[in-house]
Design a protein around this motif. Structure first.
Motif, PDB file in Angstrom:
ATOM      1  N   ARG A  69      47.444 -21.797  47.225  1.00 28.42           N
ATOM      2  CA  ARG A  69      47.529 -20.791  48.300  1.00 28.42           C
ATOM      3  C   ARG A  69      47.328 -19.386  47.743  1.00 28.42           C
ATOM      4  O   ARG A  69      46.594 -18.585  48.331  1.00 28.42           O
ATOM      5  N   ARG A  70      47.961 -19.089  46.614  1.00 29.93           N
ATOM      6  CA  ARG A  70      47.855 -17.742  46.046  1.00 29.93           C
ATOM      7  C   ARG A  70      46.411 -17.415  45.660  1.00 29.93           C
ATOM      8  O   ARG A  70      45.929 -16.306  45.857  1.00 29.93           O
ATOM      9  N   LEU A  71      45.719 -18.405  45.070  1.00 29.40           N
ATOM     10  CA  LEU A  71      44.357 -18.176  44.600  1.00 29.40           C
ATOM     11  C   LEU A  71      43.303 -18.514  45.656  1.00 29.40           C
ATOM     12  O   LEU A  71      42.107 -18.309  45.427  1.00 29.40           O
ATOM     13  N   ASN A  72      43.750 -19.050  46.787  1.00 26.20           N
ATOM     14  CA  ASN A  72      42.834 -19.444  47.871  1.00 26.20           C
ATOM     15  C   ASN A  72      41.848 -20.506  47.392  1.00 26.20           C
ATOM     16  O   ASN A  72      40.640 -20.432  47.624  1.00 26.20           O
ATOM     17  N   ILE A  73      42.388 -21.522  46.729  1.00 28.65           N
ATOM     18  CA  ILE A  73      41.608 -22.682  46.292  1.00 28.65           C
ATOM     19  C   ILE A  73      41.987 -23.869  47.168  1.00 28.65           C
ATOM     20  O   ILE A  73      43.186 -24.136  47.351  1.00 28.65           O
ATOM     21  N   PRO A  74      41.026 -24.593  47.737  1.00 34.24           N
ATOM     22  CA  PRO A  74      41.372 -25.765  48.545  1.00 34.24           C
ATOM     23  C   PRO A  74      42.174 -26.778  47.730  1.00 34.24           C
ATOM     24  O   PRO A  74      41.823 -27.098  46.592  1.00 34.24           O
ATOM     25  N   LEU A  75      43.242 -27.263  48.291  1.00 36.81           N
ATOM     26  CA  LEU A  75      44.105 -28.236  47.622  1.00 36.81           C
ATOM     27  C   LEU A  75      43.487 -29.627  47.694  1.00 36.81           C
ATOM     28  O   LEU A  75      42.993 -30.031  48.743  1.00 36.81           O
ATOM     29  N   PRO A  76      43.465 -30.384  46.598  1.00 38.20           N
ATOM     30  CA  PRO A  76      42.983 -31.763  46.667  1.00 38.20           C
ATOM     31  C   PRO A  76      43.810 -32.576  47.660  1.00 38.20           C
ATOM     32  O   PRO A  76      44.965 -32.246  47.948  1.00 38.20           O
ATOM     33  N   THR A  77      43.225 -33.641  48.160  1.00 35.05           N
ATOM     34  CA  THR A  77      43.958 -34.505  49.080  1.00 35.05           C
ATOM     35  C   THR A  77      45.042 -35.279  48.328  1.00 35.05           C
ATOM     36  O   THR A  77      45.016 -35.397  47.097  1.00 35.05           O
ATOM     37  N   SER A  78      45.989 -35.807  49.071  1.00 28.26           N
ATOM     38  CA  SER A  78      47.050 -36.626  48.471  1.00 28.26           C
ATOM     39  C   SER A  78      46.465 -37.814  47.728  1.00 28.26           C
ATOM     40  O   SER A  78      46.960 -38.201  46.660  1.00 28.26           O
ATOM     41  N   GLN A  79      45.399 -38.410  48.279  1.00 25.21           N
ATOM     42  CA  GLN A  79      44.761 -39.552  47.632  1.00 25.21           C
ATOM     43  C   GLN A  79      44.126 -39.141  46.305  1.00 25.21           C
ATOM     44  O   GLN A  79      44.253 -39.847  45.299  1.00 25.21           O
ATOM     45  N   GLN A  80      43.464 -37.996  46.278  1.00 29.83           N
ATOM     46  CA  GLN A  80      42.852 -37.518  45.027  1.00 29.83           C
ATOM     47  C   GLN A  80      43.910 -37.259  43.957  1.00 29.83           C
ATOM     48  O   GLN A  80      43.717 -37.603  42.792  1.00 29.83           O
ATOM     49  N   LEU A  81      45.027 -36.665  44.359  1.00 33.81           N
ATOM     50  CA  LEU A  81      46.085 -36.375  43.396  1.00 33.81           C
ATOM     51  C   LEU A  81      46.764 -37.656  42.910  1.00 33.81           C
ATOM     52  O   LEU A  81      47.123 -37.772  41.739  1.00 33.81           O
ATOM     53  N   ALA A  82      46.941 -38.602  43.800  1.00 35.95           N
ATOM     54  CA  ALA A  82      47.577 -39.857  43.407  1.00 35.95           C
ATOM     55  C   ALA A  82      46.730 -40.623  42.392  1.00 35.95           C
ATOM     56  O   ALA A  82      47.261 -41.310  41.512  1.00 35.95           O
TER      57      ALA A  82
END
Length: 274
Positions: free
Chosen positions: A45-58
Motif C-alpha cells: 500500500r505504501r509503495l502502491n505495488i499490486p499485492l500478489p493473490t493469496s494463491q500466489q503467496l501460498a
C-alpha cells in the motif's frame, strides 16, 4: 532451488522498488504468517505495488519441506518498465523466493550476546518507516562498522538520538519490570515478532535515548527467525565496554513469551557471569 534471474530493468534491482519478507518455516508451515502478510500488505500500500493473490503467496511455501526448520526469503518488486523513476502504466509485479535450511543458535539464547552502538544514525522518513522495503543501505553501512566475531549485533539510533533497532533485529528492554520496545513511526522496521508481542500485550512502545540505554534493567535483541538473544555486554562506537548485564539464573521473561510464539524452547540461562 536456484534463484530465478532478475531482468536488467527490474525496478527492485534498479531502485530498491519493492518489499521483502524473511519467514521462519517449521515443518513447511510459516510461523507468524498472518503478521508477515499484514506487513507485506502495508508495504505494498505504501509503495502502491499490486499485492500478489493469496494463491500466489501460498505457492511460495506450500511444497514439501527440505528440513524441519527453514528460512523463506520472499522478494516482491514492482517488476520492469517505466521511464526513469516514473511508474509503468500497467505494473506487473515480480515475485521471487528461496527456501534454505536453518539451524538456531542456542548458545546465544542461553549465554547472551555482546552488541555495540553504531556510528550511523537512521534518517527519518515516515512514509517508509515500519515496512521492509528493498533499500536497506543504512543497514549495510552500519554492518560494515565491525568485523569482530564476538559482536552479535549493532544498535542503531535515529538522527535525534532515539534508539530504534539493531541492524537486522528489533530492540527490547525492561524498566521497572515493564518490557518495552522503541517506536518505529519515523524509521526502522516493525518486525513480525515485535508485532506479535505487542498484539499479545507482552511489550509496550516507549522512547529510549542513547544516553539512557546503559541504565536499563535488561536488554534484548530479537526477530522472528533467530528468536530472542539477551544482551550481556554493550560496547560504544569505539568498541569500549559501557554496560554489562548478568545472565539470569531462571527463565528469561521476554524470551519465554517470544519463543512460545515461535515454537522455540525457553531456556534457563546460565547463572554464572559471561
Amino acid at each position: 532451488m536456484p534463484m530465478p534471474q532478475v531482468p536488467f530493468d527490474d525496478r527492485g534491482l534498479a531502485y530498491g522498488d519493492g518489499v521483502f519478507e524473511t519467514v521462519l518455516l517449521r515443518d513447511g508451515v510459516p510461523v507468524l504468517w498472518d503478521y508477515h502478510l499484514a506487513r507485506l500488505e502495508q508495504g505494498c500500500r505504501r509503495l502502491n505495488i499490486p499485492l500478489p493473490t493469496s494463491q500466489q503467496l501460498a505457492q511460495v511455501w506450500q511444497s514439501p519441506p527440505a528440513a524441519a526448520l527453514e528460512v523463506l526469503k520472499l522478494i516482491l518488486t514492482r517488476g520492469s518498465g517505466g521511464r526513469g523513476y516514473a511508474l509503468p502504466d500497467h505494473p506487473e509485479p515480480r515475485l521471487i523466493f528461496r527456501r534454505t535450511p536453518f539451524v538456531t543458535n542456542g548458545q546465544r539464547w542461553q549465554h547472551g550476546v555482546c552488541v555495540r552502538l553504531c556510528h550511523l544514525r537512521l534518517g527519518h522518513q515516515p512514509l517508509l518507516a515500519g515496512i521492509k522495503h528493498l533499500n536497506r543501505l543504512e543497514n549495510v553501512l552500519a554492518r560494515q562498522e565491525w568485523q569482530e566475531s564476538h559482536i552479535a549485533e549493532g544498535l542503531l539510533a535515529d538522527q535525534s538520538g532515539e534508539m530504534v533497532e539493531a541492524t537486522s533485529m528489533n530492540l527490547f528492554w525492561s524498566t521497572e519490570g515493564r518490557l518495552l520496545t522503541p517506536r518505529v513511526n519515523r524509521c526502522g522496521v516493525a518486525g513480525t515478532l515485535r508485532a506479535a508481542l505487542l498484539a499479545n500485550g507482552v511489550i509496550e512502545e516507549e522512547g529510549l535515548t542513547v544516553s539512557e540505554l546503559p541504565q536499563v534493567e535488561r536488554l534484548w535483541v530479537g526477530n522472528s527467525v533467530q528468536g530472542v538473544w539477551p544482551v550481556c555486554e554493550l560496547l560504544d562506537t569505539q568498541g569500549g565496554l559501557i554496560a554489562t548485564w548478568p545472565v539470569l539464573a531462571g527463565p528469561d521473561p521476554l524470551q519465554r513469551e517470544a519463543h512460545r510464539l515461535l515454537g522455540y524452547p525457553s531456556v534457563f540461562l546460565a547463572s554464572e557471569s559471561k
